[in-house]
Scaffold this motif. Structure first.
Motif, short mmCIF file in Angstrom:
data_model
loop_
_atom_site.label_atom_id
_atom_site.label_comp_id
_atom_site.label_asym_id
_atom_site.label_seq_id
_atom_site.Cartn_x
_atom_site.Cartn_y
_atom_site.Cartn_z
N ARG A 184 35.63 82.93 38.98
CA ARG A 184 36.06 81.87 38.07
C ARG A 184 35.92 80.47 38.65
NH1 ARG A 184 41.19 81.85 37.25
NH2 ARG A 184 41.28 81.00 35.13
N PRO A 185 36.39 80.20 39.87
CA PRO A 185 36.30 78.82 40.38
C PRO A 185 34.87 78.30 40.47
CG PRO A 185 37.82 80.13 41.72
CD PRO A 185 37.11 81.08 40.81
N VAL A 186 33.93 79.15 40.83
CA VAL A 186 32.55 78.71 40.98
C VAL A 186 31.95 78.39 39.61
CG1 VAL A 186 30.27 79.28 41.87
CG2 VAL A 186 32.30 80.07 43.09
N ILE A 187 32.19 79.26 38.63
CA ILE A 187 31.66 79.03 37.28
C ILE A 187 32.25 77.76 36.68
CG2 ILE A 187 31.59 79.92 34.92
CD1 ILE A 187 31.51 82.76 36.12
N ILE A 188 33.56 77.62 36.77
CA ILE A 188 34.24 76.44 36.20
C ILE A 188 33.77 75.17 36.90
CG2 ILE A 188 36.47 75.30 35.89
CD1 ILE A 188 37.69 78.11 35.55
N GLY A 189 33.65 75.21 38.22
CA GLY A 189 33.21 74.03 38.97
C GLY A 189 31.80 73.60 38.59
N GLY A 190 30.90 74.57 38.43
CA GLY A 190 29.53 74.23 38.02
C GLY A 190 29.49 73.62 36.64
N ALA A 248 25.30 77.54 39.63
CA ALA A 248 26.66 77.98 39.93
C ALA A 248 27.19 78.87 38.81
CB ALA A 248 27.58 76.76 40.12
N ILE A 249 26.79 78.59 37.59
CA ILE A 249 27.18 79.44 36.46
C ILE A 249 26.32 80.69 36.43
CG2 ILE A 249 27.49 79.56 33.97
CD1 ILE A 249 27.67 76.50 33.95
N PHE A 250 25.02 80.50 36.45
CA PHE A 250 24.10 81.62 36.28
C PHE A 250 24.14 82.59 37.46
CE2 PHE A 250 19.79 83.48 36.45
CZ PHE A 250 19.79 84.10 35.21
N GLY A 251 24.24 82.08 38.68
CA GLY A 251 24.21 82.94 39.85
C GLY A 251 25.42 83.84 39.98
N VAL A 252 26.57 83.38 39.49
CA VAL A 252 27.82 84.15 39.59
C VAL A 252 28.02 85.02 38.35
CG1 VAL A 252 30.32 83.95 39.90
CG2 VAL A 252 28.79 82.39 41.08
N GLN A 253 27.32 84.68 37.29
CA GLN A 253 27.43 85.42 36.04
C GLN A 253 27.20 86.92 36.23
OE1 GLN A 253 24.56 84.53 32.97
NE2 GLN A 253 26.01 83.17 31.96
N PHE A 307 30.86 70.01 36.69
CA PHE A 307 29.91 69.08 37.31
C PHE A 307 28.80 68.70 36.33
CE2 PHE A 307 26.11 67.92 39.61
CZ PHE A 307 26.59 67.01 40.54
N LEU A 308 28.30 69.68 35.57
CA LEU A 308 27.24 69.38 34.60
C LEU A 308 27.73 68.40 33.54
CD1 LEU A 308 25.61 72.90 34.10
CD2 LEU A 308 24.62 70.92 35.25
N ILE A 309 28.97 68.53 33.12
CA ILE A 309 29.54 67.59 32.15
C ILE A 309 29.52 66.18 32.72
CG2 ILE A 309 31.68 66.91 30.99
CD1 ILE A 309 32.30 69.90 30.66
N ALA A 310 29.87 66.06 33.99
CA ALA A 310 29.92 64.73 34.62
C ALA A 310 28.53 64.17 34.92
CB ALA A 310 30.74 64.80 35.91
N PHE A 311 27.56 65.06 35.13
CA PHE A 311 26.25 64.61 35.62
C PHE A 311 25.21 64.41 34.52
CE2 PHE A 311 22.04 65.57 37.62
CZ PHE A 311 21.99 64.46 38.45
#
Length: 438
Positions: A303-309, A345-350, A312-316
Motif C-alpha cells: 500500500r505505501p508504495v502504490i499510494i506514494g507513486g 511504483a504503482i505498476f511494479g507493486v501491482q 507523486f504523479l498528481i504533483a508532477f
C-alpha cells in the motif's frame, strides 16, 4: 547446493517463463502504438489528415483493449479450472502470430478498405490473447513462492519496460531509413521479428511446470460447480473493485509514453527519432525502478508504495507537460524518465498486490478481470481521449494533466481502502497494535 539455493534456482524457471511472455505481449502492444503514430495513420486509413489519421489509428489501438476483458474472463476461467500452463501456451501463440500477420498485411493502396478491416481483426485477436497473458504471468510468478514475492513478481512487470525498449528501439532504428524505404518495407520488419520471441517464449513455457499452489487445489478446481468468475463476483466483489481502482493509476503509462510520443512529435515538433529514443531511455530506467519498487514493497508493504507513486504523479503532472513544452530534448528526457519511474511504483507493486489479494481458486480470473476491465475503460482509450482533449483545449495539454490527477487519485484511494496484502508487514502491524501487558 543448499536447499534454499535449489529452491531459488527452481523458482527462476516459472519467473523467467512469465517474464518472457510479458516481453512478447508488450513488445506487440508498444510496437502497435509506435506504428499508430508513424505508419498506420497514413498507410491504412485512406486520404485523411495526419491528425484524423492518428486518432483513427489510436481508435484501432483501443479496440485491442476493448476485447481484452473478454479474453481475460474466458482464459481466466480456464486458468483457474484446468491450470495456468496450458492457458499461457495458448495466449503467447495468439499474441505472437497476430503480430507477425500485421507485418505481412497489405496497405490501403494495395487492397483498399480490406486493409483497415484486416488490421482491426488482427488487433482483436491480439487483444483477446493479451487479456490473460499478463494476468497469467503474474499468477505464475506469484505462485512460485511466498518469500520475496514483491521482488519476484516485479520481474515480469519489468518485462513491460524491456518490451517497450525493444519495440521502440527497433522501430527507431528502422525509422532512420529513407522515408520511402521505411513506408514500403522498413516498418514491417519489427513486426516480423516477433517470430523469434514467440519461439523462445513457447519453448520456455513448454518446459515450465504447473504451479504448486494450483496443483494443491487442482481436483477442487476441476470439480467445482460454479465458474471461477461467478465465484469471484459473488464472494470477492469488494476486492475486485478495489483491484480495478488501483489499476487506474497503473494505466497512466499510456499518457507518459504512448500519448507523450504522439504529442511531442505532432504538436511540439520534436523529431520522431528523438522522441522514440526518449521512450527507450525511460524504459531502461523504468525496468530497474520496477524491480526496486517491488523489492521495497517486501519491506514496507504494498500500500505505501502504490499510494506514494500515485500522489507523486498528481504533483508532477503539470511540471511534466511544462518541461516537455520547453522544446529542450534534455528536459523532455528528464520529464519522461521521472514520470515513468513514478508510475512504475504503482505498476511494479501491482503484481504482488494482486497475487496476494485473491485466493488461488479465483486468482487468475480476479487478476485478469480487474486489469483488463480497467484497461478497456481507461488504458486503451487514454491516448485517443488525450489527443481529443488537446484538440478541445486548442493545442494545450492542461486537460490531459487534469485527467491524470483524477486517475492517479482513484488509484491512491483504492490502495488506501485495501488491506495490506504483504503478510509479513500485515503481521508486524497486527503485533504492534496489540497492547503489551505489564
Amino acid at each position: 547446493m543448499s536447499e534454499d539455493a535449489a529452491a531459488t534456482r527452481k523458482r527462476w524457471v516459472p519467473v523467467s517463463a512469465s517474464a518472457m511472455g510479458t516481453v512478447i505481449e508488450w513488445y506487440d502492444f508498444f510496437l502497435y502504438s509506435s506504428a499508430a503514430v508513424l505508419v498506420f495513420n497514413t498507410q491504412f486509413f485512406g486520404d485523411v489528415s495526419p491528425v484524423v489519421g492518428t486518432m483513427i489509428a489510436f481508435a484501432t489501438y483501443a479496440i485491442g483493449f476493448v476485447v481484452r476483458p473478454l479474453g481475460g474472463i474466458v482464459f481466466g476461467n480456464l486458468g483457474d479450472r484446468i491450470g495456468r500452463k496450458p492457458v499461457l501456451l495458448a495466449t503467447v501463440l495468439m499474441m505472437g502470430l497476430s503480430t507477425i500477420a500485421i507485418g505481412l498485411l497489405p496497405n490501403f493502396a494495395a487492397i483498399g478498405y480490406w486493409a483497415p478491416a484486416l488490421l482491426i481483426l488482427l488487433r482483436v485477436v491480439q487483444g483477446f490473447g493479451a487479456g490473460a497473458e499478463y494476468g497469467g504471468a503474474v499468477v505464475v510468478a506469484g505462485e512460485s513462492g511466498r518469500v520475496r514475492r514483491g521482488f519476484f513478481t516485479s520481474i515480469p512487470a519489468a518485462g513491460v519496460d524491456v518490451a517497450m525498449m525493444l519495440a521502440t528501439g527497433v522501430f527507431a532504428l528502422f525509422a532512420l531509413l529513407p522515408r520511402e524505404a521505411f513506408d514500403t518495407w522498413g516498418w514491417r520488419v519489427p513486426f516480423l521479428l516477433s517470430v523469434v520471441g514467440v519461439g523462445v517464449a513457447f519453448w520456455i513455457r513448454v518446459r515450465m511446470p504447473e504451479t504448486e499452489e494450483f496443483r494443491e487445489i487442482e481436483s477442487e478446481a476441476r470439480e467445482a460447480r460454479r465458474s471461477p468468475f461467478r465465484e469471484l463476483w459473488s464472494d470477492h466483489r469488494r476486492k475486485l473493485l478495489l483491484a480495478a481502482g488501483v489499476n487506474f493509476g497503473g494505466s497512466l503509462t499510456y499518457i507518459f509514453q504512448t500519448f507523450a510520443l504522439s504529442y511531442s512529435i505532432n504538436n511540439l515538433g520534436y523529431p520522431a527519432v528523438v522522441s522514440l529514443l526518449g521512450v527507450v531511455v525511460s524504459g531502461l530506467v523504468g525496468s530497474a525502478a520496477t524491480v526496486a519498487w517491488g523489492a521495497l514493497s517486501d519491506r514496507v508493504g504494498r500500500r505505501p508504495v502504490i499510494i506514494g507513486g500515485a500522489l507523486f504523479l498528481i504533483a508532477f503532472v503539470y511540471p511534466f507537460f511544462a518541461l516537455i513544452e520547453m522544446g529542450s530534448v534534455a528536459l523532455l528526457y528528464i520529464a519522461v524518465i521521472v514520470a515513468h519511474v513514478a508510475d512504475r511504483a504503482i505498476f511494479g507493486v501491482q503484481a504482488s498486490y494482486y497475487a496476494e489479494l485473491f485466493p488461488p481458486r479465483v486468482r487468475f480470473s480476479g487478476i485478469a478481470t480487474a486489469r483488463e476491465v480497467t484497461g478497456a475503460l481507461v488504458g486503451g482509450p487514454l491516448p485517443l481521449v488525450a489527443t481529443a482533449l488537446v484538440v478541445a483545449a486548442g493545442g494545450s495539454a492542461w486537460l490531459v494533466a487534469l485527467l491524470v490527477v483524477v486517475l492517479a487519485g482513484v488509484s491512491a484511494l483504492s490502495a488506501w481502502l485495501s488491506p495490506e496484502t504483504n503478510p509479513d508487514v500485515a503481521a508486524k502491524k497486527r503485533s504492534a497494535s496489540v497492547p503489551t501487558s505489564v
